[in-house]
Design a protein around this motif. Structure first.
Motif, short mmCIF file in Angstrom:
data_model
loop_
_atom_site.label_atom_id
_atom_site.label_comp_id
_atom_site.label_asym_id
_atom_site.label_seq_id
_atom_site.Cartn_x
_atom_site.Cartn_y
_atom_site.Cartn_z
N PHE A 193 -11.30 -5.85 8.15
CA PHE A 193 -9.99 -5.33 8.18
C PHE A 193 -9.06 -4.92 7.36
O PHE A 193 -8.46 -4.79 7.37
N VAL A 194 -9.97 -5.21 6.22
CA VAL A 194 -8.97 -4.54 4.72
C VAL A 194 -8.68 -2.41 5.18
O VAL A 194 -7.77 -2.25 4.75
N LEU A 195 -9.75 -2.63 5.87
CA LEU A 195 -9.67 -0.83 6.14
C LEU A 195 -8.58 -0.45 7.05
O LEU A 195 -7.62 0.44 6.66
N ASN A 196 -8.01 -1.52 8.29
CA ASN A 196 -7.54 -1.63 8.85
C ASN A 196 -5.91 -1.81 8.86
O ASN A 196 -4.84 -1.01 8.68
N VAL B 40 -6.26 -14.26 3.49
CA VAL B 40 -5.56 -14.14 2.00
C VAL B 40 -4.96 -12.30 2.71
O VAL B 40 -3.79 -12.50 1.87
N LEU B 41 -5.55 -12.13 2.57
CA LEU B 41 -5.27 -10.27 3.22
C LEU B 41 -4.18 -10.37 3.90
O LEU B 41 -3.76 -9.57 4.03
N GLN B 42 -4.25 -11.95 5.18
CA GLN B 42 -3.25 -11.53 5.42
C GLN B 42 -2.07 -11.58 4.87
O GLN B 42 -0.86 -10.87 5.84
#
Ligand code: PLP
Length: 448
Positions: A6-9, A50-52
């Motif tokens: 998801f970090v790539l997106n 966390v990324l969100q």
């Protein structure tokens, strides 16, 4: 291990939106960060959660300095290959301290340093270190100079410290960058012990005003004044220093990279005669943060200033980075430098320098044509503009930053306030410059 795809997106979306977004964040988006303030959370969260949070609250509160219309300070973007390498380097999680901890980091960092020496036309046996920025690089170089200049006077700086040491004279140009003064303070030379030499109207150190040098002198010169982009007359200064046996240090945070272009290399002539050089990867070569480079002609001087030992520290006959810089454990940032340069090649680096300098000319010509006053000779990528009185110029800059099309900072030049435009990013297009010039003109007309 499950990869956080998801970090790539999220990163790709951020980058895709950069060209369309305002440069400075909205005040309300900065204020929203406060919603994250809390005591240390009791419970864990998944990497995705966390990324969100980071994307939702962090992304809008960033400055779009990775995009094409950020002209503040001297700020490069991140070349795609440098960004990609940075992700891989993070996944690798290599410690660049010793070769035994990461042969890949060690090898690629040394190779990148070799290429930088080639660009700057320095001897291949110069020693180097990949640090966090030009401030740290200045510090590293000054430590090497300190070692050598005190050794000549029979003093061991690393073993015995500076209390009671014989004095070293430090000579700087009046336009010395503040980070060099900070490095002088860190290295124990003191900010105020320096002898300042007058500079000319472009900020270049005047050789005719140079005090007498001797072999206990550290002379600090500059390739690329942070305001005007001007270069000290290095050949004359270095010859004088060589004759006297003084150590010459070059602060070349961005300017030294002009050596990569056949059109601009003449500006850097003579700097190769110095004893140490500091520069940035994260400015003109567009490596991501953070990346600075220290280079020292005398390998023994740098090593003596930085080396250390313990029973568990490997003895090795390859270059262990920890013996050439201030840190032990650190990120393998030399790999990102390698990636940026590998992608550019000589022609790409020259083209990047020339393109950004061309953009600076377009800014200068456009604003001059509109009746505003360009205060410096635009020799590389830096432009200083006045919109009338200092007060009027300040108002134009404040309004421009608020409006958001682009971002330019403020400086003082020879007693007046100026807008400082630095074009250092690979991402800046002709259209970005056109839009930015139009925005500046429109805002200046409205404000004045
Ligand atoms: C930017 C700059 C520095 C400091 O570099 P950092 O990477 O911010 O530490 C030093 N000297 C000059 C001339 C600069 O332009």
């Amino acid at each position: 291990m499950k990869m956080p795809d998801f970090v790539l997106n999220e990163a790709a979306t951020y980058l895709r939106q950069l060209p369309g977004r305002r440069v400075a964040p909205l005040e309300e988006d900065v204020l929203r960060l406060q919603e994250l303030r809390s005591p240390f959370p009791e419970h864990s969260a998944s990497a995705q959660e966390v990324l969100q949070i980071l994307d939702e609250y962090g992304s809008p509160a960033t400055v779009a300095s990775a995009g094409g219309r950020y002209f503040g300070f001297v700020t490069g973007g991140t070349l795609p290959q440098a960004l990609a390498a940075s992700w891989l380097v993070s996944a690798w999680d290599q410690n660049a301290a010793f070769t035994v901890m990461s042969p890949a980091a060690s090898f690629l960092e040394e190779l990148a340093l070799d290429w930088v020496k080639e660009v700057f036309r320095l001897p291949s046996d110069c020693a180097g270190s990949v640090v966090t920025g030009a401030t740290a690089a200045n510090f590293v170089c000054l430590c090497a100079a300190r070692h050598e200049l005190l050794k000549r006077q029979g003093w061991d700086a690393e073993a015995d410290g500076l209390f009671g040491a014989p004095p070293i004279r430090v000579v700087v140009g009046d336009e010395v960058h503040t980070s060099l003064l900070k490095a002088l303070a860190l290295a124990g030379f003191g900010r105020n012990r320096v002898q300042r030499v007058p500079t000319d109207e472009q900020g270049r150190l005047r050789p005719d005003a140079l005090p007498e040098l001797d072999q206990n002198t550290l002379l600090c010169i500059q390739a690329g004044n942070v305001n005007t982009g001007s270069f000290d007359p290095a050949e004359e200064l270095c010859r004088a220093a060589q004759k006297a046996g003084a150590w010459v240090h070059v602060d070349g945070a961005f300017g030294l990279w002009a050596a990569a272009s056949p059109l601009y290399a003449h500006l850097t002539r003579g700097f190769e005669l110095a004893d140490s050089w500091s520069t940035d990867g994260h400015k003109w070569p567009n490596v991501g943060y953070d990346c600075g480079i220290a280079l020292v002609r005398s390998e023994p001087a740098l090593r003596a200033a930085m080396t250390f030992s313990a029973a568990y520290i490997p003895a090795s006959n390859t270059r262990d980075a920890a013996h050439y810089g201030p840190e032990m454990s650190r990120r393998a940032r030399g790999i990102e430098l390698w990636a940026a340069l590998r992608g550019l090649g000589k022609t790409g680096l020259a083209e990047l320098i020339e393109r950004t300098c061309g953009h600076a000319q377009t800014f200068a010509n456009g604003l001059r044509a509109a009746g505003f006053n360009v205060l410096n000779d635009v020799v590389i990528n830096q432009v200083l503009v006045s919109f009338g009185t200092s007060e009027q110029t300040s108002r134009v800059i404040t309004e421009l930053q608020r409006e958001g099309t682009c971002w330019c900072g403020t400086t003082q030049w020879h007693g007046q306030t100026a807008m400082r435009i630095s074009v250092s990013s690979w991402a800046t297009t002709d259209e970005d410059v056109e839009r930015s010039v139009e925005a500046i003109k429109k805002i200046a007309d409205a404000v004045l």
